[in-house]
Each structure stands twice: as structure tokens, then as C-alpha cells.
Design an enzyme around this catalytic site. Structure first.
Site, short mmCIF file in Angstrom:
data_model
loop_
_atom_site.label_atom_id
_atom_site.label_comp_id
_atom_site.label_asym_id
_atom_site.label_seq_id
_atom_site.Cartn_x
_atom_site.Cartn_y
_atom_site.Cartn_z
N HIS A 1 -1.87 1.22 8.55
CA HIS A 1 -2.41 1.59 9.86
C HIS A 1 -3.00 0.42 10.64
O HIS A 1 -3.35 0.57 11.80
CB HIS A 1 -3.51 2.66 9.69
N ARG A 2 -3.11 -0.76 10.04
CA ARG A 2 -3.76 -1.89 10.72
C ARG A 2 -2.95 -2.34 11.93
O ARG A 2 -1.73 -2.51 11.83
CB ARG A 2 -3.85 -3.09 9.79
#
Ligand code: UD1
Length: 349
Positions: A204-205
Site C-alpha cells: 500500500h505504500r
């Protein structure tokens, strides 16, 4: 007893706040909980409050998603009148999200002391929004609760030291110690995987989702792993629209805290760019590959439980994940003894 105004907004902060809120209550402190609304889907927010036994927030600012400036600004505008009116003894923030930064800035300008849980973490990569949030929050804080000796040293290197820095351990360890794992077997059945027979992955970064080459390398690598064992990818809403179908990989909706703990404990290997999951994999004895160029949680790399795999190509990611299977790191207790929350509550009281 102290009055503490806590600001949370994103999934990992609900987890971190859970043991601390309970410890504050036991110490007789009054807590006023503000949710910024940074995370708002049921699966990203309410579900965590329910599972973790957190009280309903007194206020939800409902800021939702937007650019960094718009989101942080909306949080600040919403928080300012509340902090002015409540006049707490402490404003308590967690971690490194935009909600952390907004809380710290508002409190500092209103001369309310800031207490920061998870202080002193550094990636030394200022391209990450989280690194900016950490730096500013730490420099504005009156009490800095460091989870590790590395974090204490990072703060000292920036001139932050003395009694304001408290080495307390990691509140996520406190939380993990009481995670109920009883539902694991049913969950594995439902997902069609077996205990110690699958890879759990999350991505998700921004540094991965917003750079197409990196995201392709990760998804290609996970597809290669899927040739050897099932891969389960509970997907953050930011990532889902960017990846479509990933051959061989089971892309599912985001999971709650308890289900995630069950999968971390049951997986053969974890591949993630999350900070929290790196540690939670270790707490549950599962080797981890971190899909980033650096990590703030260097202790796990040093102990051999975690390996960094910068997502430069599918082959690099696939090879790193398969090589981590069966790896067992050295023993150690880098995150304290499960009493971080008690120490934090004591200091705030
Ligand atoms: C934020 C934190 C990150 C943390 C992560 C934990 C910042 C800068 N980043 O990243 O440090 O690791 O939380 O999960 O604060 N979205 C939804 N529903 C939601 C929430 C988000 O659909 O409930 C989608 C939206 O499209 C949104 C995107 O996810 O634009 C990103 O959300 P945001 O809160 O800005 O950042 P995260 O990636 O979650």
C-alpha cells in the site's frame, strides 16, 4: 489525573491506541478520542474499533481522502477548535500518518504538550510522506515514547534527548500478545489454503503504488511465488484499482486485525511494504520480506527475521520471497516486554 486528547485516523493507529487507551483508563486518566476520518471504509476503520475494543471516538472529523495539503489542512482546521475547547494536559499521537502530523501541529501552536508514541523511527528517505510526518512530530513533541534503542539513538542524533525521551517498547507487541488466534482454521478453510502452506502479501505504500515499475515488479514477483504456493493478497483500497487481476494471486478485500493476525501466524512467509506487518510477522514467528528500499525496523533485519527486497524486478521479488521460506532469525527482544502501553500511561498520568 491527566486529561489526554488522542488523535487517530488510520488503521495502524487504531491498533496502537487500543492497549494505550485501556492502560490510560486503568490509570484513571480521562481520554478524549478524536478520529480524523483519514480512513473511513468500514473495513478500514469501524471494524478495527470493534475488534480491538476501542471506545467510539467522541468526534469524527470525516476528512476523507485528498492530497496531502488538503487532507492535513482539513484535519488541522477540524482539530483546532476541539483542542482549544478541551484544553487537555496532553495531545497524544501515534506513528507517522498525516493524522499524526496534524495533531502535533495544532497542539504545538496551542501550547498543548504533544506526546508521540513510536517516536524516533527514521527511514532516512525524505521522499516518503511518513518520514516528513515523523521528523516534524518528533521535533514538536514534549514526551517521546521510543519503541527501540535505535529510535532513541536516532533522536539523540537530532539533538532530542534527556528525560523527554522514554524507551518504552512497542505498543504493537503489547497488542499482538492478546490477539485472539482461535478463528485461524476456519479462515484458512474459507481462503482455501493450509497452515504454513501459503504466502501472505500486502502492498500500500505510495512509493510502490505510485511508481508503475515498482508495482509491476511486486505483482510479477508475487505471481512467480504463486507458481510454488498460494499467495493471499488482502488489498488496500488505494492498491486495488491499480492492479486488476494478478495471475495466480488471490486478491481479497482488506482484513480486520484478528484475521490478519491469524494469517500472519499461519503463513509460511510474509511479503509486505507495511511497517506494522513486518513486526507482526516476527511476533508470530513468520519470516518476512519487506518490499522497500529501507526499513525503520532495522532490528528484524539484523536478527535475520526480515530481508529487504527493493522491488526492482519481478525476478528479484520472487527470488527473495522464496528464499525466505524456512528462515528462522536469531532470538532477541527488540520491542520490549509487552508493557509499553502501561509505561506510556504511567508517564502521561
Ligand atoms: C496512510 C498513511 C501510511 C500508513 C497507512 C496505513 C499517510 C501519508 N499515509 O496511507 O503511512 O501506512 O495509512 O494504512 O498518512 N482509501 C479508501 N478508503 C479508506 C481509506 C483510504 O478507499 O478508508 C483510499 C483512497 O483512495 C485514498 C487512498 O486509499 O486516496 C490512500 O489513503 P490515505 O489515507 O491517503 O493513505 P494510505 O495509503 O492509507
Amino acid at each position: 489525573m491527566s486529561k489526554v486528547l488522542t488523535v487517530v485516523g488510520a488503521r495502524p493507529q487504531f491498533i496502537k491506541a487500543s492497549p494505550v487507551s485501556k492502560a490510560l483508563r486503568r490509570r484513571g486518566c480521562e481520554e478524549y478520542l478524536v478520529h480524523t476520518g483519514q480512513h473511513y471504509d468500514e473495513a478500514m476503520s469501524e471494524r478495527f474499533f470493534r475488534e480491538l475494543g476501542l471506545d467510539e471516538p467522541q468526534v469524527n472529523l470525516q476528512v476523507g481522502s485528498s492530497s496531502h495539503g488538503a487532507q492535513t489542512g482539513a484535519m488541522m482546521a477540524g482539530l483546532e477548535p476541539i483542542v482549544s475547547q478541551q484544553r487537555p494536559d496532553w495531545l497524544l499521537v501515534y506513528g507517522d500518518t498525516n493524522s499524526t502530523l496534524a495533531g502535533a501541529l495544532v497542539a504545538a501552536k496551542l501550547h498543548v504538550p504533544v506526546a508521540h508514541v513510536e517516536a524516533g523511527l527514521r527511514s532516512f528517505n525524505r521522499a516518503m510522506p511518513e518520514e516528513i510526518n515523523r521528523l516534524v512530530t518528533d521535533h514538536l513533541s514534549t514526551l517521546l515514547f521510543a519503541p527501540t534503542t535505535t529510535a532513541v539513538a536516532n533522536l539523540a542524533a537530532e539533538g532530542i534527548q534527556g528525560d523527554k525521551v522514554r524507551l518504552v517498547g512497542d505498543v504493537m507487541f503489547d497488542a499482538a500478545l492478546s490477539a485472539p488466534l482461535g478463528g485461524a482454521a476456519a479462515l484458512l478453510d474459507q481462503l482455501g489454503v493450509t497452515r504454513k502452506g501459503f504466502c501472505l502479501a500486502t502492498v500500500h505504500r505510495a512509493e510502490n503504488t505510485d511508481v508503475p515499475g515498482r508495482l509491476e515488479a511486486i505483482m510479477g514477483g508475487l505471481s512467480a511465488v504463486a507458481g510454488q504456493m498460494p499467495v493471499v493478497l488482502p488489498c488496500h483500497p488505494r492498491t486495488r484499482p491499480l492492479i486488476g487481476q494478478v495471475p495466480g494471486v488471490s486478491v481479497i478485500d482488506p482484513l480486520g486485525y484478528v484475521e490478519t493476525a491469524c494469517l500472519l501466524e499461519s503463513a509460511l512467509v510474509v511479503a509486505t511494504d507495511s511497517g506494522g506487518l513486518q513486526k507482526e510477522a516476527y511476533f508470530h514467528g513468520t519470516p518476512c520480506v519487506t518490499l522497500r528500499d529501507e526499513t525503520e525496523w532495522v532490528e528484524l533485519v539484523e536478527l535475520g527475521w526480515n530481508v529487504l527486497s527493493p522491488p526492482v524486478s519481478a525476478a528479484a521479488v520472487g527470488t527473495a520471497v522464496l528464499a525466505a521460506v524456512g528462515r528462522v532469525g536469531r532470538e532477541g527482544a527488540p520491542y520490549g516486554n509487552g508493557e509499553a502501553a502501561v509505561r506510556i500511561a504511567e508517564a502521561l498520568a
